[in-house]
Design a protein around this motif. Structure first.
Motif: not given
Length: 358
Positions: A90-96
């Protein structure tokens, strides 16, 4: 017939429950209201309750068959690795992607007030303290939350701890009376939830624990009675009917009161409902539960909800299935296999794969 831990469709039922959560979340995430409701609870809430009663049955079995250390190791291995990987994804794929769509740049993404690193760190012990990453998701109907489903895992693990501690009492392991007393007390706690909350200084987590623990213990109680009960169509339908009527008449605590009957009905269905062989051998329900919400947010960010309810649900289900399968094959199953090889255990049953997807 007795419940057969090797021949049932619990994996399929849990997957259906996870998909019901996806459908339920479709409405607020896409900006279409609360969605279907029954007895003051939405469809997703009832799916989570289904997870808790089934988990109570299966986890109680796991606890009485193993020592406390092995039990805790198995429970940590089943719930934490996939959860932590989901936080990182979530932090490194979805959020960016969400940040880029919102701001047209990735500048500042790593240094915002709620940084990606802090999202993973702050939430890593299951208790969700921040659902957003770098101000995302934004400009969507349901902003500020990448994964609104993860809240239930904290309470699931609290229920694991409660059952783990109760099993230290010899009476609890030897007969159903100990769990029966704990179940009754938990129902009373839900009935008098205002007084219970006051005892804990108004702690906002207590109402949720008081709501969910009776369902878990209701399933646990049914497990302790497993040698005395048989599953049949008349009793399965009767259990479902009494549960529906009680919940309708007393929505505030009727569900908790009939939790053992809800567990009976679901377990009976698992014995008569056929499931595809691939589902029998692979439990992707946990992955479906933890990845559906961020997938749904991402599809909204790219405008997929404008296609309508059915296309949106189908698109989200397809992407969720890919991530859930990857989670099972690359994280969940390998971790559990390694843990089982390192600890003596009885013959594997459905309990070893049990977790709330909630």
């Amino acid at each position: 017939m007795a419940f057969d831990p090797r021949n049932n469709s619990l994996n399929l039922i849990r997957l259906v429950l996870a998909l019901l959560v996806l459908v339920s979340h479709t409405f607020p995430i896409a900006g279409w209201g609360d969605g279907p409701m029954y007895a003051d609870e939405n469809l997703g809430g009832w799916a989570v309750i289904g997870f808790f009663v089934l988990s109570g049955y299966l986890i109680m079995g796991s606890r009485v068959r193993t020592d406390a250390g092995t039990y805790l190791m198995h429970r940590v291995a089943r719930i934490f690795p996939a959860f932590l990987v989901c936080l990182v994804v979530t932090a490194l794929a979805f959020a960016p992607i969400g940040y880029w769509r919102l701001n047209g740049t990735l500048s500042g993404f790593l240094t915002t007030a709620n940084t990606p690193a802090n999202y993973v760190f702050a939430n890593s012990f299951l208790r969700m303290s921040d659902y957003s990453v770098a101000g995302t998701p934004g400009a969507v109907p349901y902003p500020g939350a990448w994964n609104g489903s993860l809240w239930s895992l904290y309470f699931e693990f609290l229920c694991y701890i409660v059952v783990g501690l109760l099993a230290f009492v010899p009476l609890v392991r030897r007969s159903a009376w100990g769990i029966a007393v704990a179940f009754v007390l938990s129902v009373v706690a839900q009935i008098r939830v205002g007084d219970v909350v006051a005892l804990f200084g108004g702690n906002g987590e207590i109402p949720l624990l008081a709501k969910l623990l009776p369902y878990f213990l209701g399933g646990a109680l049914l497990y302790m009675l497993k040698d005395r009960i048989r599953f049949s169509a008349p009793f399965g339908l009767l259990a479902a009917g009494v549960s529906f009527a009680t919940i309708s008449l007393v929505p505030s605590w009727g569900g908790q009161l009939v939790a053992p009957l809800v567990a009976y009905a679901l377990l009976w269905v698992s014995l008569v409902l056929p499931a595809p062989r691939v589902i029998l051998r692979n439990d992707v329900s946990y992955g479906a539960y933890i990845y559906a919400f961020p997938v749904q947010q991402m599809v909204v960010i790219f405008g997929g909800h404008t296609l309508g309810l059915v296309p949106y649900v189908l698109i989200c289900t397809a992407f969720t299935a890919v991530l859930a399968t990857a989670s099972w094959l690359l994280v969940e199953r390998p971790v559990m296999r390694r843990v089982r090889r390192g600890t003596p255990s009885p013959a594997p049953t459905a309990a070893q794969a049990a977790v709330t997807p909630g």
